[in-house]
Write an enzyme that holds these catalytic residues in place. Structure first.
Site, PDB file in Angstrom:
ATOM      1  N   ASP A   1       0.863  -1.191   0.000  1.00  0.00           N
ATOM      2  CA  ASP A   1       0.000   0.000   0.000  1.00  0.00           C
ATOM      3  C   ASP A   1       0.889   1.226   0.000  1.00  0.00           C
ATOM      4  O   ASP A   1       2.062   1.147   0.375  1.00  0.00           O
ATOM      5  CB  ASP A   1      -0.848   0.029   1.284  1.00  0.00           C
ATOM      6  CG  ASP A   1      -2.013  -0.953   1.228  1.00  0.00           C
ATOM      7  OD1 ASP A   1      -2.353  -1.360   0.122  1.00  0.00           O
ATOM      8  OD2 ASP A   1      -2.539  -1.305   2.292  1.00  0.00           O
TER       9      ASP A   1
ATOM     10  N   ASP B   1      -4.690  -3.089   4.997  1.00  0.00           N
ATOM     11  CA  ASP B   1      -5.184  -2.610   6.295  1.00  0.00           C
ATOM     12  C   ASP B   1      -6.701  -2.665   6.409  1.00  0.00           C
ATOM     13  O   ASP B   1      -7.236  -2.754   7.489  1.00  0.00           O
ATOM     14  CB  ASP B   1      -4.680  -1.187   6.588  1.00  0.00           C
ATOM     15  CG  ASP B   1      -4.934  -0.222   5.442  1.00  0.00           C
ATOM     16  OD1 ASP B   1      -5.751  -0.572   4.556  1.00  0.00           O
ATOM     17  OD2 ASP B   1      -4.337   0.856   5.418  1.00  0.00           O
TER      18      ASP B   1
ATOM     19  N   ASP C   1      -9.373  -5.822   2.206  1.00  0.00           N
ATOM     20  CA  ASP C   1      -8.067  -6.393   1.813  1.00  0.00           C
ATOM     21  C   ASP C   1      -7.935  -7.848   2.245  1.00  0.00           C
ATOM     22  O   ASP C   1      -6.997  -8.537   1.831  1.00  0.00           O
ATOM     23  CB  ASP C   1      -6.912  -5.596   2.455  1.00  0.00           C
ATOM     24  CG  ASP C   1      -6.721  -4.241   1.793  1.00  0.00           C
ATOM     25  OD1 ASP C   1      -7.008  -4.144   0.589  1.00  0.00           O
ATOM     26  OD2 ASP C   1      -6.294  -3.295   2.472  1.00  0.00           O
TER      27      ASP C   1
END
Length: 1082
Positions: free
Chosen positions: A483, A790, A794
């Site tokens: 990310d 997070d 996901d």
């Protein structure tokens, strides 16, 4: 590359994905597969059973200690089912009773006499929550009445007074549940005693002790048996202590895993506390991805939905509202947000009851551990064969009189039964001791040792390992999909640019440039369309803002614009919420302003919100149509902000009529209107790159691990950050498909996605599903993929990846539960440290294997040659047990705890199917083993003359010679421990001072060896050596160091030795098959 290889790999991959093909598929995988090869994640139970059955085990309790207890897993599932069934039966009975009583006038429930100053007792609360008894709740006048009985303010929560909190803990219990105690030291001691080989040795020691005392009397006769017994006890003690220490480490890590941190409202503020500190009466805010920390009742919620599968066993999402307000501990928030009043904690909850009934199991075999079981089995078979061969040869020689000096030890009819038994027991002892040395029971446990050590050290490096095998899999990672926000950047967001009313504000918080009409609607949207909170202390202290970093940045900007959070929220009431969604990249709220007027506010990714706008408000507060030129102007502003790595967020709203809003009970399915929006403004949020992230990315690149950025931000922002972080090297590189949008990647066919995936460095505007597709495509191309995540969405990608890395600060509980490792500081540099530790685990195991195999080969060859040619072995039972202790437990401790080095990050990733014993290791093993064998055999057969002992009495000369051989052999192992530290480096002493445990173990081994030779001769059947023989022993051992350097100059083939043999066998098989099909000549 051979043709069978990709097919074999594909079968592995399919199995790892958990595919369940037809029966034929399974048979094919089983027939063509190695029993000691299991997938890193989600291994089927059949595969786990299969390798256990294939392993040759002499001590099951030790060998299978840190593996999954399959029987206990079945028992756990039965307990879960019983508790679930029990709870459902009670609920059904109460619902039946409630339905029966509805016709008759209800008798009000009289609360039990107040206890501890509260108007309701623990038992009443527990019964009401557990049974989901809505009628009881209504008789307490709902959640408001219940809060009065519990002396809780629903808006401000409890006070933060520790005395009050501890009073509640005493009255209603703590939020912990009794856990089954970990096994104490005596259990480990008992398990270490259960080794079959050690049991045989103890029996042999007892027989030897009895015979010795009977023959030579108590003073002299107990030495032989006593020394073997003492050596066995020492092995048992060291083994038990080592295993017990590991067990304590795992217990501590499990405790850390359970210690979830969450927010509660106390004294009007949101404060972060441990889940263990929650008390009855606490007010807990809940949002998507949170775990419900205790049983409770919903105070208020918007679109709140809960996944109760962890308790009910059914994967069903349950919507929560005032008709269904009961929340159960251990469930996960699947959608929406709300606040709850805690009514039961710890053992008073169904979750606590379930957890208390199920003991924590540390067992979980890793692929490396299972492969080592295979190696141990192979070596064990060889060792047992050799030991049996030695036993037969020595027995034949003993009973036929072919002894080394020609003297007959056994004469039929003359030798007493006692002497015959004594001689046979000594031979059996030697054979069994060879088995002890040859069967490396400690080999699979060395993995657990190095994993336990690595896990402890990784905690210090801000990584909490949830699944053991992830440690070692990380060493094989070929790509990391990371990310952007919070991982590559600091997650410290601030609004640095604002475009409101069609103009760029001179300063983002300059409200003077905005008309009141625009400002009031903008502040209304900021205050109501948020999951954050602003706490304004009454005593004039500074304002506290809580929420996600993006929410905090936007709320801070609102406060600077003059927003009074509490006032703004009190002026309107929320009708319905569409929580921020990473698929749609926006979130909305419908609020009732006054009369029949309703405002629907939206905020989200700037270009997506802009696309839904048909008008905008200018700097005079006038609404203007969104003509093409104006759209281009806004798009240019967005692109300019994105180009300087700003995250762009837009705010828009529209009016709506109250009469068109669905009734309250129908609002859950109401889709907020998202067309014909009016654009209010666009802001650019700065989130600076983390310091050191560029160096971390470069380190990964040099180590052969490709870093890919997967972000929800637009391509321009993603590109700017990627250039700053070093993921992209230059502007020229930033072309498709190196940098790609999620929707473009999504549109490709499955085959095309696989081809494109390898070229991707940056994916912008990606949804969680795009991340999942990328992971799947990369894995199909043979990559070992690590993924950071997070959000709740996901979870599928984290689960699918070889290593799922959840964020400890921003990560939701759902994401954490789907992950394998939690990065506690959300920092990309910590991810790179995990890669280092993963490689270190693999490297340390290989060091230990090299060390152990050298000892195995040398000890076995020396004993076999000596037994066959001379009829006796130079190393007796006690000496071999001491060598086994150095090799097995102490060797594992010394080599398995080597810290990672920079050298590890200069290699390419370890292939998942790469052989454990590499060609480099085989070369090192052969060089050292041949040297030791040559030296010791020369000493065994020519030692008397070489050591100038010809003039000594034969018995004494043999004792000196055998003592010298034993001493030299042990010193060779100590020197070889140093060689094993650096299998492929010339400087074996590099970084040695940093490994205090290694130095300590080598020091202890040296001291004990001196004590054994000089002071324990009676026990070990050795004699004292003069200083010259000591020096010769040391010099012979030290020569192994320059020999290792010379050995490392010998080139090794690139193809692994094992694969070379497999190819040869396949080729021969193919030729044989072709030959059998040739026509027979007539």
């Amino acid at each position: 590359m051979d043709e069978a290889s990709p097919k074999r790999y594909k079968q592995h991959k399919d199995e790892e994905k958990g595919s369940c093909g037809g029966v034929g598929d399974v048979t094919e995988v089983y027939l063509g597969d190695d029993a000691f090869d299991i997938p890193a994640k989600n291994a089927p139970i059949e595969r786990l059973r299969r390798w256990r059955q294939a392993a040759l085990v002499l001590n099951a309790s030790r060998r299978f200690r840190y593996t999954l207890d399959l029987k206990r897993e079945e028992e756990k599932e039965q307990i879960r089912r019983k508790i679930r069934a029990h709870a459902q039966v009670i609920r059904a009975a109460f619902l039946f009773k409630e339905a029966a009583e509805k016709g008759a006038p209800g008798t009000p429930i009289v609360a039990a006499p107040p206890t501890g100053g509260y108007g309701i007792g623990s038992e009443q609360l527990t019964a009401m929550t557990r049974d989901h008894c809505l009628s009881t709740l209504q008789e307490y006048e709902g959640v408001k009445g219940l809060s009065n009985l519990l002396m809780t303010n629903l808006d401000k929560g409890l006070t933060a007074d520790e005395t009050e909190l501890s009073r509640r803990r005493n009255e209603f219990g703590p939020n912990t549940y009794p856990q089954k105690k970990g096994r104490n030291f005596l259990v480990f001691l008992w398990e270490a005693c259960q080794d079959l080989t050690l049991i045989i040795l103890i029996i042999a020691a007892v027989v030897s002790l009895v015979l010795g005392i009977k023959t030579e009397g108590l003073n002299e006769g107990w030495y032989d048996g006593g020394s073997i017994a003492f050596a066995v006890i020492l092995v048992i003690l060291v083994t038990a202590i080592s295993d017990y220490k590991q067990s304590l480490q795992f217990q501590n890590l499990n405790e850390e895993k359970r210690n979830i941190h969450l927010e509660v409202i106390r004294g009007g503020r949101r404060v972060e506390i441990s889940i263990f500190d929650i008390v009855v009466g606490d007010v807990v805010p809940l949002k998507i991805g949170d775990q419900v920390p205790a049983d409770g009742i919903l105070i208020s919620g918007l679109s709140l939905a809960v996944d109760e599968s962890s308790l009910t066993g059914e994967s069903k999402i349950v919507h929560k509202d005032q008709k269904s307000p009961f929340l159960m501990s251990g469930c996960k928030v699947a959608d929406g947000y709300g606040t709850m009043l805690v009514t039961a904690v710890g053992i008073n909850t169904e979750w606590g009851l379930l957890m208390a009934s199920i003991s924590e199991d540390n067992g979980e075999e890793t692929p490396l551990q299972v492969r080592l079981n295979g190696v141990a089995t192979l070596i064990g078979v060889v060792g047992l064969s050799v030991a049996f061969f030695v036993l037969v040869v020595l027995m034949i020689r003993y009973f036929t009189g072919n002894t080394p000096d020609g003297s007959v030890q056994f004469i039929k009819g003359q030798t007493s039964v006692k002497d015959a038994i004594d001689g046979a027991v000594k031979i059996l002892t030697i054979a069994v001791t060879i088995v002890v040395v040859a069967v490396p029971e400690g080999l699979p446990l060395a993995v657990t040792l190095t994993l336990a050590y690595s896990m402890r050290k990784m905690m210090a490096d801000k990584a909490l390992v949830r699944r053991l095998s992830a440690c070692e899999t990380m060493g094989s990672a070929t790509t990391i999909c990371s990310d952007k926000t919070g991982t590559l950047t600091l997650n410290q967001m601030t609004v640095v640019e604002a475009h409101v009313g069609g103009i760029k504000l001179s300063s983002p918080d300059n409200s003077q440039q905005l008309p009141d009409s625009v400002l009031s609607v903008l502040i209304e949207g900021l205050a109501l369309n948020t999951t954050g909170n602003v706490y304004e202390p009454e005593d004039g202290r500074s304002i506290e803002i809580t929420g996600s970093p993006t929410e905090k940045a936007i709320l801070s900007w609102g406060v600077k614009l003059g927003m009074k959070f509490g006032d703004a929220r009190s002026k309107a009431s929320v009708l319905h919420v569409f929580p921020f969604n990473s698929e749609k990249k926006r979130g909305g709220v419908a609020v009732h302003v006054e009369g029949s007027e309703v405002h629907v506010h939206w905020k989200g990714a700037a270009e997506i919100v802009l696309a839904s706008c048909t008008s905008w408000i200018d700097q005079n507060g006038q609404r203007q149509d969104m003509i093409l030129n104006q759209v281009d102007a806004f798009k240019t502003s967005i692109e300019e902000m994105a180009a300087v790595s700003l995250r762009c967020v837009a705010f828009a709203f529209r009016s709506y009529e109250m009469e068109n809003v669905p009734l309250e009970e129908e609002r859950d399915s109401w889709m907020l209107p998202e067309n014909d929006l009016v654009l209010l403004g666009i802001v650019g949020i700065k989130d600076p790159c983390r310091p050191g992230v560029k160096e971390a990315v470069n380190l990964c690149t040099n180590a052969g691990v490709k870093v890919r950025m997967v972000t929800g931000d637009n391509l321009k922002t993603a590109k700017a950050i990627a250039l700053e972080c070093g993921i992209l090297c230059s502007e020229e590189e930033a072309t498709e498909p190196t940098i790609i949008e999620g929707k473009v990647f999504r549109a490709y066919s499955e085959k095309a996605r696989e081809e494109v995936a390898e070229k991707i460095s940056v994916m912008g505007r990606s949804s969680p599903n795009d991340k999942l597709l990328l992971v799947q495509a990369l894995r199909k191309k043979g990559h070992v993929v690590a993924v950071t995540g997070d959000g709740t969405n996901d979870a599928p990608a984290l689960h699918e990846a070889d290593i799922g890395l959840a964020m400890g600060i921003q990560g939701t509980e759902v994401a954490k539960e789907s992950s394998d490792i939690i990065i506690l500081d959300d920092n990309f540099a910590s991810v790179v440290k995990v890669v280092r530790w993963g490689r270190s685990v693999y490297a340390n195991i290989q060091k230990f294997i090299q060390f152990q195999l050298t000892v195995n080969v040398a000890a076995l060859v020396i004993n076999v040659v000596a037994a066959v040619s001379a009829g006796e072995v130079p190393l007796n039972a006690v000496e071999l047990l001491w060598v086994n202790l150095i090799m097995d437990t102490l060797g594992a401790l010394a080599l398995a705890t080597e810290p990672p080095t920079d050298h590890l990050m200069k290699r390419s990733p370890v292939g998942r199917r790469e052989p454990l014993i590499t060609n480099i290791m085989w070369r090192n093993i052969l060089v050292q083993a041949l040297y030791q064998i040559a030296i010791l055999l020369v000493l065994n057969f020519g030692g008397r003359s070489l050591l100038r002992l010809d003039n000594e009495m034969r018995a004494h000369a043999d004792k000196v010679k055998n003592t010298f051989i034993f001493n030299t052999f042990v010193f060779c192992q100590i020197c070889n421990e140093f060689n094993s530290r650096k299998p492929d480096e010339m400087n074996i002493f590099k970084g040695i001072t940093k490994n205090h445990l290694f130095m300590g173990i080598v020091g202890v081994t040296l001291v004990l060896q001196i004590v054994i030779i000089e002071f324990l001769g009676k026990f070990t059947s050795t004699v004292r050596l003069n200083w010259k023989l000591w020096m010769v022993s040391i010099v012979i051992a030290l020569l192994s160091w320059p020999l290792a350097v010379v050995g490392k100059l010998i080139p090794v083939p690139a193809i692994p030795v094992v694969e070379y043999f497999q190819r040869s066998l396949r080729k021969q098989g193919k030729e044989h098959q072709e030959g059998s099909h040739l026509p027979i000549a007539s």
